[in-house]
Motif scaffolding. Structure first.
Motif, PDB file in Angstrom:
ATOM      1  N   GLY A  53       0.863  -1.199   0.024  1.00 25.52           N
ATOM      2  CA  GLY A  53      -0.127   0.037  -0.193  1.00 25.52           C
ATOM      3  C   GLY A  53       0.704   1.331  -0.105  1.00 25.52           C
ATOM      4  N   ALA A  54       0.208   2.261  -0.390  1.00 27.98           N
ATOM      5  CA  ALA A  54       0.897   3.599  -0.323  1.00 27.98           C
ATOM      6  C   ALA A  54       1.629   4.062   1.222  1.00 27.98           C
ATOM      7  CB  ALA A  54       0.114   4.496  -0.827  1.00 27.98           C
ATOM      8  N   PRO A  55       2.851   4.573   1.276  1.00 26.56           N
ATOM      9  CA  PRO A  55       3.372   5.061   2.417  1.00 26.56           C
ATOM     10  C   PRO A  55       2.392   6.026   3.091  1.00 26.56           C
ATOM     11  CG  PRO A  55       4.882   5.017   0.734  1.00 26.56           C
ATOM     12  CD  PRO A  55       3.610   4.839  -0.091  1.00 26.56           C
ATOM     13  N   VAL A  56       2.356   5.772   4.469  1.00 30.29           N
ATOM     14  CA  VAL A  56       1.594   6.752   5.365  1.00 30.29           C
ATOM     15  C   VAL A  56       2.463   7.142   6.280  1.00 30.29           C
ATOM     16  CG1 VAL A  56      -0.445   6.834   6.924  1.00 30.29           C
ATOM     17  CG2 VAL A  56      -0.692   5.374   4.800  1.00 30.29           C
ATOM     18  N   GLU A  57       2.576   8.308   6.645  1.00 30.46           N
ATOM     19  CA  GLU A  57       3.313   8.805   7.903  1.00 30.46           C
ATOM     20  C   GLU A  57       2.485   8.602   9.101  1.00 30.46           C
ATOM     21  OE1 GLU A  57       4.240  12.878   7.047  1.00 30.46           O
ATOM     22  OE2 GLU A  57       5.975  12.525   5.986  1.00 30.46           O
ATOM     23  N   VAL A  58       3.238   8.424   9.958  1.00 32.54           N
ATOM     24  CA  VAL A  58       2.665   7.756  11.237  1.00 32.54           C
ATOM     25  C   VAL A  58       2.995   8.515  12.406  1.00 32.54           C
ATOM     26  CG1 VAL A  58       2.257   6.084  13.119  1.00 32.54           C
ATOM     27  CG2 VAL A  58       2.183   5.459  10.695  1.00 32.54           C
ATOM     28  N   THR A  59       2.402   9.525  13.255  1.00 29.08           N
ATOM     29  CA  THR A  59       2.927  10.328  14.109  1.00 29.08           C
ATOM     30  C   THR A  59       2.611   9.574  15.645  1.00 29.08           C
ATOM     31  OG1 THR A  59       0.913  11.725  14.123  1.00 29.08           O
ATOM     32  CG2 THR A  59       2.954  12.501  13.015  1.00 29.08           C
TER      33      THR A  59
END
Length: 211
Positions: A53-59
């Protein structure tokens, strides 16, 4: 000369024994008989390399002792991030954080860790850790699955492994997801892509447990 405490005569004991034995046997069977009607689901540690899947930024929090952090924890495949939220934990396999864990809980959000953890902050243990509503099965309760129940699609090897394990309630459900006579069993890391389509991702219905 020795004395003994007074007690029933042999004849008196013999007279009452036939009446007592059925009651004693019934009590023993009732105490030891496994409870039926349980639902048992499973949870696992996601592994990043098995997801896409597309990269997702996680905070979130870069350390364990933190809540509602807003630090950037990296970018990961969308499918992996969703699996971490669904299961509570995932092992990172790419970049500088390879070998670390991305964990999630409803009251903390995402955080980075050195181990997969339960809701109390202790390491999860494969084929040992289980989750339940603490009002139904308190933390520390040990149990065995004695019957896999009505789920005809549960493979024999999966049922056998679940029955061979001695489970301990070390975790609890996200509020609203538990319920009476429902337990969740931790299997460890997923073993390949599409793990949720494998025989290990199963649900036992009308299972029996023995505590």
């Amino acid at each position: 000369m020795t004395t003994t405490s007074p007690g029933p005569s042999g004849r008196t004991a013999a007279r009452w024994l036939p009446l007592l034995l059925p009651a004693l046997a019934l009590t023993a069977c009732t105490a030891e008989e496994p409870e039926a009607g349980w639902e048992a689901t499973v949870y696992y540690t996601a592994v990043e390399s098995f997801h896409d899947g597309a990269p997702v930024e996680v905070t979130g929090c870069p350390v364990l002792e933190c809540e509602d952090g807003d630090d950037l924890l990296g970018a990961y495949p969308e499918d992996f991030v969703q699996a971490v939220e669904d299961e509570g934990t995932g092992r990172i396999t790419s970049g500088d954080r390879a070998g670390e864990y991305l964990n999630w809980s409803y009251d903390t959000g995402y955080w980075l860790d050195t181990e997969p953890r339960n809701s109390h902050g202790d390491p999860l243990r494969p084929f040992v850790s289980a989750a339940a509503d603490p009002e139904v099965l308190p933390e520390g309760t040990t149990l065995r699955i004695t019957d896999c129940g009505d789920a005809e699609d549960v493979e024999a090897a999966v049922c056998e492994a679940i029955q061979d394990a001695e489970w301990t309630i070390e975790d609890e459900f996200t509020p609203g997801l538990g319920g009476d006579r429902h337990i969740d069993l931790y299997l460890g890391e997923e073993t390949g892509p599409d793990f949720t389509e494998s025989p290990w991702y199963t649900t036992l219905t009308n299972a029996r447990i023995e505590t």
